[in-house]
Design a protein around this motif. Structure first.
Motif, PDB file in Angstrom:
ATOM      1  N   TYR A  14       0.803  -1.219   0.000  1.00 53.71           N
ATOM      2  CA  TYR A  14       0.000   0.000   0.000  1.00 53.71           C
ATOM      3  C   TYR A  14       0.840   1.276   0.000  1.00 53.71           C
ATOM      4  O   TYR A  14       0.280   2.363   0.003  1.00 53.71           O
ATOM      5  CB  TYR A  14      -0.940   0.008   1.219  1.00 53.71           C
ATOM      6  CG  TYR A  14      -2.095  -0.940   1.052  1.00 53.71           C
ATOM      7  CD1 TYR A  14      -3.268  -0.535   0.425  1.00 53.71           C
ATOM      8  CD2 TYR A  14      -2.007  -2.258   1.484  1.00 53.71           C
ATOM      9  CE1 TYR A  14      -4.327  -1.413   0.246  1.00 53.71           C
ATOM     10  CE2 TYR A  14      -3.060  -3.150   1.306  1.00 53.71           C
ATOM     11  CZ  TYR A  14      -4.217  -2.716   0.688  1.00 53.71           C
ATOM     12  OH  TYR A  14      -5.261  -3.582   0.503  1.00 53.71           O
ATOM     13  N   GLU A  50      -8.047   1.434  -4.773  1.00 55.84           N
ATOM     14  CA  GLU A  50      -9.021   1.091  -3.737  1.00 55.84           C
ATOM     15  C   GLU A  50      -9.717   2.348  -3.201  1.00 55.84           C
ATOM     16  O   GLU A  50     -10.943   2.355  -3.002  1.00 55.84           O
ATOM     17  CB  GLU A  50      -8.328   0.338  -2.602  1.00 55.84           C
ATOM     18  CG  GLU A  50      -7.905  -1.080  -2.981  1.00 55.84           C
ATOM     19  CD  GLU A  50      -7.294  -1.828  -1.823  1.00 55.84           C
ATOM     20  OE1 GLU A  50      -7.294  -1.282  -0.684  1.00 55.84           O
ATOM     21  OE2 GLU A  50      -6.822  -2.963  -2.029  1.00 55.84           O
ATOM     22  N   LYS A  51      -8.950   3.397  -2.953  1.00 54.91           N
ATOM     23  CA  LYS A  51      -9.546   4.643  -2.461  1.00 54.91           C
ATOM     24  C   LYS A  51     -10.448   5.281  -3.526  1.00 54.91           C
ATOM     25  O   LYS A  51     -11.500   5.837  -3.217  1.00 54.91           O
ATOM     26  CB  LYS A  51      -8.449   5.614  -2.029  1.00 54.91           C
ATOM     27  CG  LYS A  51      -7.838   5.288  -0.669  1.00 54.91           C
ATOM     28  CD  LYS A  51      -6.919   6.390  -0.205  1.00 54.91           C
ATOM     29  CE  LYS A  51      -6.557   6.221   1.262  1.00 54.91           C
ATOM     30  NZ  LYS A  51      -7.704   6.457   2.167  1.00 54.91           N
ATOM     31  N   LYS A  58     -12.131   3.695  -5.791  1.00 54.31           N
ATOM     32  CA  LYS A  58     -13.366   2.901  -5.833  1.00 54.31           C
ATOM     33  C   LYS A  58     -14.322   3.316  -4.715  1.00 54.31           C
ATOM     34  O   LYS A  58     -15.547   3.422  -4.924  1.00 54.31           O
ATOM     35  CB  LYS A  58     -13.002   1.417  -5.687  1.00 54.31           C
ATOM     36  CG  LYS A  58     -14.203   0.466  -5.700  1.00 54.31           C
ATOM     37  CD  LYS A  58     -14.909   0.484  -7.050  1.00 54.31           C
ATOM     38  CE  LYS A  58     -15.896  -0.654  -7.196  1.00 54.31           C
ATOM     39  NZ  LYS A  58     -16.974  -0.628  -6.183  1.00 54.31           N
ATOM     40  N   VAL A  59     -13.788   3.611  -3.532  1.00 56.92           N
ATOM     41  CA  VAL A  59     -14.633   4.057  -2.411  1.00 56.92           C
ATOM     42  C   VAL A  59     -15.311   5.380  -2.745  1.00 56.92           C
ATOM     43  O   VAL A  59     -16.520   5.560  -2.526  1.00 56.92           O
ATOM     44  CB  VAL A  59     -13.785   4.184  -1.127  1.00 56.92           C
ATOM     45  CG1 VAL A  59     -14.609   4.848  -0.015  1.00 56.92           C
ATOM     46  CG2 VAL A  59     -13.287   2.823  -0.671  1.00 56.92           C
ATOM     47  N   ASP A  60     -14.556   6.327  -3.291  1.00 57.07           N
ATOM     48  CA  ASP A  60     -15.140   7.632  -3.631  1.00 57.07           C
ATOM     49  C   ASP A  60     -16.193   7.506  -4.722  1.00 57.07           C
ATOM     50  O   ASP A  60     -17.213   8.204  -4.703  1.00 57.07           O
ATOM     51  CB  ASP A  60     -14.038   8.594  -4.058  1.00 57.07           C
ATOM     52  CG  ASP A  60     -13.452   9.355  -2.881  1.00 57.07           C
ATOM     53  OD1 ASP A  60     -13.084  10.528  -3.050  1.00 57.07           O
ATOM     54  OD2 ASP A  60     -13.390   8.774  -1.777  1.00 57.07           O
ATOM     55  N   ASP A  65     -18.112   4.922  -5.230  1.00 56.17           N
ATOM     56  CA  ASP A  65     -19.305   4.353  -4.599  1.00 56.17           C
ATOM     57  C   ASP A  65     -20.053   5.412  -3.790  1.00 56.17           C
ATOM     58  O   ASP A  65     -21.294   5.464  -3.805  1.00 56.17           O
ATOM     59  CB  ASP A  65     -18.912   3.186  -3.697  1.00 56.17           C
ATOM     60  CG  ASP A  65     -18.406   1.990  -4.493  1.00 56.17           C
ATOM     61  OD1 ASP A  65     -18.689   1.938  -5.711  1.00 56.17           O
ATOM     62  OD2 ASP A  65     -17.726   1.128  -3.908  1.00 56.17           O
ATOM     63  N   VAL A  66     -19.315   6.275  -3.098  1.00 55.33           N
ATOM     64  CA  VAL A  66     -19.961   7.342  -2.316  1.00 55.33           C
ATOM     65  C   VAL A  66     -20.675   8.319  -3.247  1.00 55.33           C
ATOM     66  O   VAL A  66     -21.817   8.742  -2.980  1.00 55.33           O
ATOM     67  CB  VAL A  66     -18.916   8.082  -1.453  1.00 55.33           C
ATOM     68  CG1 VAL A  66     -19.547   9.317  -0.785  1.00 55.33           C
ATOM     69  CG2 VAL A  66     -18.342   7.152  -0.397  1.00 55.33           C
ATOM     70  N   GLN A  95     -24.011   7.128  -4.395  1.00 58.15           N
ATOM     71  CA  GLN A  95     -25.074   7.171  -3.389  1.00 58.15           C
ATOM     72  C   GLN A  95     -25.448   8.601  -3.001  1.00 58.15           C
ATOM     73  O   GLN A  95     -26.577   8.855  -2.571  1.00 58.15           O
ATOM     74  CB  GLN A  95     -24.628   6.399  -2.148  1.00 58.15           C
ATOM     75  CG  GLN A  95     -24.384   4.910  -2.409  1.00 58.15           C
ATOM     76  CD  GLN A  95     -23.770   4.205  -1.209  1.00 58.15           C
ATOM     77  OE1 GLN A  95     -23.638   4.790  -0.132  1.00 58.15           O
ATOM     78  NE2 GLN A  95     -23.409   2.936  -1.384  1.00 58.15           N
ATOM     79  N   HIS A 143     -10.512  14.540  -2.321  1.00 57.65           N
ATOM     80  CA  HIS A 143     -11.742  14.097  -1.657  1.00 57.65           C
ATOM     81  C   HIS A 143     -12.689  15.275  -1.430  1.00 57.65           C
ATOM     82  O   HIS A 143     -12.261  16.356  -1.011  1.00 57.65           O
ATOM     83  CB  HIS A 143     -11.429  13.466  -0.295  1.00 57.65           C
ATOM     84  CG  HIS A 143     -10.732  12.146  -0.386  1.00 57.65           C
ATOM     85  ND1 HIS A 143     -11.302  11.029  -0.919  1.00 57.65           N
ATOM     86  CD2 HIS A 143      -9.480  11.774   0.003  1.00 57.65           C
ATOM     87  CE1 HIS A 143     -10.461  10.015  -0.849  1.00 57.65           C
ATOM     88  NE2 HIS A 143      -9.341  10.450  -0.308  1.00 57.65           N
ATOM     89  N   SER A 156     -15.666  13.904 -10.820  1.00 55.18           N
ATOM     90  CA  SER A 156     -16.527  12.722 -10.659  1.00 55.18           C
ATOM     91  C   SER A 156     -17.833  12.844 -11.435  1.00 55.18           C
ATOM     92  O   SER A 156     -18.421  11.829 -11.818  1.00 55.18           O
ATOM     93  CB  SER A 156     -16.817  12.498  -9.178  1.00 55.18           C
ATOM     94  OG  SER A 156     -17.435  13.644  -8.604  1.00 55.18           O
TER      95      SER A 156
END
Length: 667
Positions: free
Chosen positions: A223, A238-239, A241-243, A245-246, A249, A311, A355
């Motif tokens: 990492y 990985e980070k 992908k999290v953003d 997904d957020v 939603q 972010h 995004s």
């Protein structure tokens, strides 16, 4: 076989002599007194006994010539005398070998000599304990000063138990004073003398690896980028992908991604050193990180590419906010770098994606990569470009194309067409072919090289693709040669990336050897740009290849550097005049003058010349009139399949093939 044996004859004569002596003494004994008779008789008996012993039992020596030779065995083999051994040298060599084995071992070794109280430590012990080998003495002081007191006391107790013969071996964990999270395992075993008393303790020291710590360490490097200390590519994805997904939603959640590509980074490594290049990467990484906010994430995702994940951009105008951030970051990255007294200037191209314009990880990376490619193609090095309309479609198209090219290489979907090269000064005789690649996609059909070769060059896929093309061309040429077309020559194009490979020469020769093709039947086509990339390295490679029998052609001559100096240095056999200068030779005096000049250059330097892209009779007649010998183009033939190329060859090959079977099958 001998007629008689000398030793047998001698024994017989001795027996006769014994009898004669006895008879002589008996005949003379009449006149002897009793005393004289006893003396003579005794002498006679002794002489006879001696003669009888010699005759019957004595083994006469044999000379070398007299030795009996057996006919049922071969000539005896003489065994060389065993050389005398230098035991002192043997002992010294064994000691050196033992010392070498100790030095290369991953463990440290130690011995304690009981009578003298001296300790021997191997060099590895000093390395494990973090001291200079010169600091090692012949006592336990080194160990006592480096380990925790409690562990040292446990070691002393274990050693005393061995001396008192309460145990024969021990194994104890030691912790370092200055670094207690690192531990070692020290072990020892006693060696006793004939009287059973300890004379020596032999032991080892090795680092104790905690499985949990090891797993944590491996996870850490998964990492984190080891060179810059920033996040790794895996961590960034990985980070990201999290953003994503957020954002899916929460429609109000906006994030941004910036890809930063250091321009011409390879030139820094080539001009200075890899060490300087690493320093540049570290400094750039620090500048990027210092330009980011508290919650932003920085990573190094490729050798010279960084990524930043912004972010939660909360401004009412995310574009404007990111423009300000990346402008400051870009300016900071471009500041001069001081390394070892040298001032280096670098530039970086930046692609920024929001995004709201993407909906998956692949979209983000594909869009940013297309922007970077466009920046580099346009020559706008060091620029900053935001995602705009139409980029997404283009990005996804190129992304899918790249994936499809990789699959096509594995599935052997590429095919070769062969365009004839004709000698117009010798009755339109066929002299060879140029191998031209086509992509026979299972989904899209035949795809032109103009649609996939540039992308293959950018992504490096041209290397495995080029290797596949070379093998296919060599295999087909070998089939034609075996059919009797011994002098046919096929030209294959090579890219600059292929020439940059250190294994280039061996790769080509491996293919030729495996296929069984004479290098004389293969011609390498390279552009002027390829020839000038890493000029000295390319020059050496070209000379090595031509020494092996390959011929080299400069493709698109006149469109690159247009320098004649390299033609004198490089082992070039052929020039190919680009189609752009052929199109208007009949109606444009400048193009006609240039064509005449190239023809004159080739003639003066004793080089073959091929005019490519000839489409009309007027162009052909102009070139023939000016002295150009070989031409290639639609005027004579379009690129042909292997089957059609064979038919063309049978009709236009100058000499009849040596052996041409009735039925010819082409795989």
């Amino acid at each position: 076989m001998k007629l008689f044996d000398e030793h047998v004859l001698l024994r017989f004569l001795l027996l006769v002599a014994s009898v004669l002596i006895s008879a002589l003494l008996y005949s003379c004994s009449d006149g002897f007194s009793l005393k004289e008779f006893v003396v003579v008789f005794s002498i006679s008996v002794l002489c006879n006994l001696f003669l009888l012993y010699v005759a019957l039992f004595y083994g006469f020596p044999r000379s070398n010539k007299e030795k009996k030779i057996r006919n049922d065995v071969g000539e005896p083999q003489l065994q060389p005398a065993e050389p005398s051994r230098d035991y002192k040298k043997d002992y010294q060599e064994k000691n050196e070998l033992f010392q070498m084995m100790i030095d290369v071992s991953a463990e440290g070794f130690w011995t304690f000599d009981v009578p003298t109280g001296k300790v021997f430590w191997s060099k590895k012990v000093a390395q494990l304990l973090g001291v200079d080998p010169s600091q090692i003495d012949d006592s336990f002081e080194l160990l006592r000063s480096r380990v925790v007191t409690q562990d040292w006391d446990a070691f002393r107790v274990a050693l005393n138990e061995i001396f008192n013969q309460k145990s024969h071996n021990f194994s104890i964990t030691l912790r370092l004073l200055h670094k207690q999270d690192v531990s070692f395992m020290i072990s020892g075993r006693v060696q006793c003398g004939e009287d059973g008393r300890p004379i020596r303790v032999i032991g080892a020291l090795s680092e104790k690896v905690d499985r949990k710590i090891l797993e944590k360490r491996n996870s850490y490097y998964d990492y984190q980028d080891a060179l810059t200390g920033l996040g790794s590519r895996r961590f960034f994805l990985e980070k990201l992908k999290v953003d994503i997904d957020v954002a899916a939603q929460r429609p109000d959640y906006v994030f941004g991604v910036a890809l930063i590509d250091i321009d011409s980074f390879g030139a820094i490594n080539d001009s200075y050193s890899i060490s300087v290049g690493d320093d540049v990467l570290r400094i750039v990484g620090e500048r990027i990180k210092s330009s980011c906010g508290e919650y932003d994430f920085c990573a190094r995702i490729d050798p010279d590419v960084f990524a930043v994940l912004f972010h939660g951009v909360k401004s009412s105008d995310p574009n404007l906010e990111l423009q300000n951030i990346v402008s400051r970051m870009h300016g900071k990255i471009k500041m001069p770098i001081q390394i070892d007294g040298k001032e280096l200037y670098i530039s970086a191209s930046m692609a920024v994606v929001l995004s709201k314009d993407v909906d998956c990880v692949e979209d983000v990376l594909a869009s940013a990569n297309v922007i970077l490619r466009d920046l580099k193609k346009s020559g706008t090095h060091g620029g900053v470009q935001f995602f705009t309309g139409g980029v997404r479609e283009k990005a996804m198209k190129l992304y899918r194309m790249e994936v499809d090219i990789r699959k096509a290489i594995q599935a052997n979907e590429f095919m070769l067409m062969y365009q004839p090269i004709v000698d117009i000064q010798n009755g339109d005789r066929l002299v060879g072919f140029e191998a031209l690649v086509r992509w026979n996609s299972a989904e899209r059909g035949i795809i032109s090289p103009a649609d996939f070769i540039p992308l293959a060059e950018e992504t490096g896929l041209i290397v495995p693709m080029g290797a596949l093309i070379l093998r296919m061309a060599c295999e087909q040429t070998k089939k034609w040669v075996d059919m009797g077309f011994k002098d046919i020559c096929v030209s294959v194009n090579f890219s600059a990336k292929q020439f940059a490979l250190d294994s280039m020469k061996n790769d080509i020769m491996d293919v030729l050897n495996e296929v069984g093709l004479n290098p004389h039947n293969l011609k390498m086509e390279v552009t002027e740009y390829t020839a000038m990339c890493e000029a000295e390295k390319t020059l050496i490679l070209m000379k090595e290849l031509t020494d092996l029998g390959l011929r080299i052609s400069i493709d698109d001559f006149g469109t690159g550097y247009s320098s004649l100096s390299y033609l004198k240095r490089y082992p070039v056999h052929t020039l190919k005049m680009d189609k752009s200068f052929i199109d208007h030779v009949t109606d444009d005096e400048e193009d006609a003058a240039f064509a005449r000049m190239v023809i004159g250059i080739a003639r003066s330097m004793n080089l073959d010349l091929i005019a490519e892209g000839v489409e009309t009779r007027a162009q052909m007649e102009f070139l023939k009139r000016e002295g150009c010998r070989n031409i290639q183009g639609f005027y004579f033939s379009k690129p042909l399949s292997p089957e059609d190329a064979l038919e063309y060859m049978k009709a236009h090959y100058a000499d009849e093939p040596e052996t041409l079977p009735n039925e010819i099958r082409i795989a």
